[in-house]
Design an enzyme around this catalytic site. Sequence first.
Site, PDB file in Angstrom:
ATOM      1  N   PRO A  71      13.139 -49.097  18.176  1.00 26.46           N
ATOM      2  CG  PRO A  71      11.747 -47.502  19.125  1.00 26.46           C
ATOM      3  CD  PRO A  71      13.156 -47.705  18.671  1.00 26.46           C
ATOM      4  CG  ASP A  72      13.036 -48.498  12.758  1.00 31.97           C
ATOM      5  OD1 ASP A  72      11.885 -48.081  12.959  1.00 31.97           O
ATOM      6  OD2 ASP A  72      13.884 -47.843  12.114  1.00 31.97           O
ATOM      7  CB  SER A  73      14.701 -54.134  16.110  1.00 33.79           C
ATOM      8  OG  SER A  73      15.554 -53.829  15.031  1.00 33.79           O
TER       9      SER A  73
ATOM     10  CD  GLN B 295       8.930 -47.258  15.227  1.00 36.68           C
ATOM     11  OE1 GLN B 295       9.268 -46.104  15.438  1.00 36.68           O
ATOM     12  NE2 GLN B 295       9.331 -47.936  14.171  1.00 36.68           N
TER      13      GLN B 295
END
Length: 819
Positions: free
Chosen positions: A589-591, A621
């Site tokens: 989820p950081d992407s 997020q």
Amino acid sequence: MLSPYRALDLTDEKGLLCGKILADLGAEVIQIEIPSGNTARKIPPFAEGKTNLEHSLFWYAFSAGKKSITLDIESGIGSDNLKKLVRTADFLIESFAPGYLDSTGLGYQTLSRINPGLIMVSISPFGQTGPYRDYKSGDLVSTAMGGMAYCTGEVDRPPVRISLDQTYSQASVHAAAGLLIALNQRARTARGQWVDVSMQASVVRTLHTQLPYWEYSNRIVQRSGIRRFRGGVSTQEIWPCKDGFVSWMFFGGAVGTRQMQYMVEWMDSKGMAGNLTDEIQDWSSLDLTSVSPDKIRFWEQLIGDFFKNHSKQELYEEAVEKRIPLTPLNDVSDVLEDKQLIERNFWTNITYPDLNTEVPYPGFLFITSDKECQPAVKNRAPRLGENNEDIYRELQEVEEEKRHSVIPGGNTRENKPDLAALGGLNVVDFSWAFAGPFIGAYLGDYGANVIKIESNSNLDITRVTSPYKDGISGINRSGCFLVANNSKMSLTLNLKHPKASQIVERLINWADIVVENFGTGVMDRLGLSYEKLREINPKIIMLSATIQGQTGPRASFTGYGWNTVALTGIGNLTGWPDRSPVGTLQAYPDSVVPWFGVVAIVAALDYRRRTGKGQYIDISQYETTCQFLAPLVMDYAVNHNLSTRSGNQSPYAAPHGVYRCQGSDRWCAISVFTEIEWEAFRKTLGYPEWTKEERFSSLQQRKQNEEQLNELVEEWTQKYTPEEITGILQEAGVPAGIVKTNKELFKDPQLEHRGYFQPIEHPEIGKCYQQGWPVILSESPVTIKPAPCLGEHNEYICTRILGLSDEEFVDFFREGVFD
């Protein structure tokens, strides 16, 4: 936000989400379908078992809020009607094979002459030009060619994908971001442009830790099952508990060992810490890299026993209270029933007249303080050709000679010089780690002036995370920091110093955008709430990105991207059905949230340009990643079908898998979607007897005998290298691709053609390679600058941008404002 604009959506499954994002933001989106219907209407799951064009839940998920007309662009009348529509449109989104629209006389050059302000977005597997431009692909092949598959799964089994198509959604969000960046430039130049989006590059962009490991450590990142390599140490991330699995991890460095201390204190309060309390007196001073693997495994055994004595919900509730980054590996039902999402009114139920139940949708992309432009799902997905009558009546009124004398959407020309797409945009970036900094990097590479606010005493965690250039640690040498902070300036500022507010006030007056991703309430406690910033600059746009949003019972939860992998169900959807879930090696989820963050910011900029109003954006997020999971949420709500991990299988393709090839740990991905592709596959193999058997004569039969089919396919693939398999099958028109390592991506000919890895000169580490973006704008190339050294631009920012005198700067320096 985008209510003045019209978009024509000619995409199939590869780009539907892009159009839905625009519709949620308020644009009018017209889905243009062939008379027999969009191919995405045939993708399962289907509502209530109704396997027809009007009941695909995949279609429902990514087409809500649009209109639908039928139009055959290969016919003379259809082509003319599309050209008439183009005269009225701001955007056109398409996902045909590269060159197809040119072959019909409807390519960008033709359409831009009809409407010079048109922004056209083309989504394709590998891009509009280059050696792979004509390669066919689906989600699995793109995941393989983009490097994500190789490092996902278990070492004794093939690389594996997430058990739900992700690359289409990734490419769609980048497409929306590229479109809106182009819109920002159009406001200055009155010209549209062509936006080229690569699915492969969209996948590569998720590898924010794997790529630095090859570049700076010459390490090929391999599959590691339920374990993760962080801070130079391998530790377990996914743990069985009484009724499922949870995600928790300790790792090296001050932050990681502090988490271990919290966990041991918790275990000790339950009488289950064993000798851990005696063994380590001060966890905060522990150098985890000096601990032997056997000792770590012993600690993990004690921790694992503790988890097995509790349910995932018990563990989660107490972890939230103790501010420990532990989360359950949710399934889809848990996500739908999550009280945090319910409290934030995340789900919107939409009625479909011929269904027995309402269909739940992720209700918003983010929450904004300006309720007049709140993104939301407006209505259901359209029936095939539902809006033919209204749209075709409008076309009769479009004069043949009509042209845009002003830009569509109500924009007037500003007659400003031609700059970078986001030239002149000023951003103050308070974010850290990965998810927040990627937003600023995206904006900076397209021309924004980005100032990253840092602290000498509380370093961005990525500055002290391996790998380091040449294996030499240092706050300016981490590959993880470099990959997320390109094209920024660095200003160190002690925000707790009484006089820091004087610098901050000048920054906010200068800024258009503020980005932060601290825990909920941190900015308020620093005196930097949106209300305070708005008093300084009424037009400021502020975005706060957190794990679970600014409100709700779990807003205070502090965690990391891998916690969101678990929360969203992604973790449970990755792996093999007969084994434990493995999740994704990277904090996936950081992407996801950064790309939605860019969409939110650039849409808010356009709204401000038209209305003069700034706003506060609360982006989660958890919620943004749930956008990608909508079909499975609907499948559970409507059909009571609870999806789980399924290896590399697809419900609408067979063979569909990753197969062993010649060489050590070498693999290829193959996806056969249609009977035409199956016939081409059989022919390529030379029609061996098994391909003629009844058990493989249709998709349904192949799915029923998939295990045997995969064994037979692998008997063939093992005779060749992945490169040979890919070449042979792509030449025959069958989607296939190499399962690429992080090392191989740096020499990938398609990425090289697109200039994806750009050499730059860093002031301390020298030459290094910086990632570009999955979008290429025809009139607005990116200009990537190196990530800054800590405090590198203190004097420049203060004296040249903020207007301090040299004497004032020296006084602030002496008083410790920049510590």
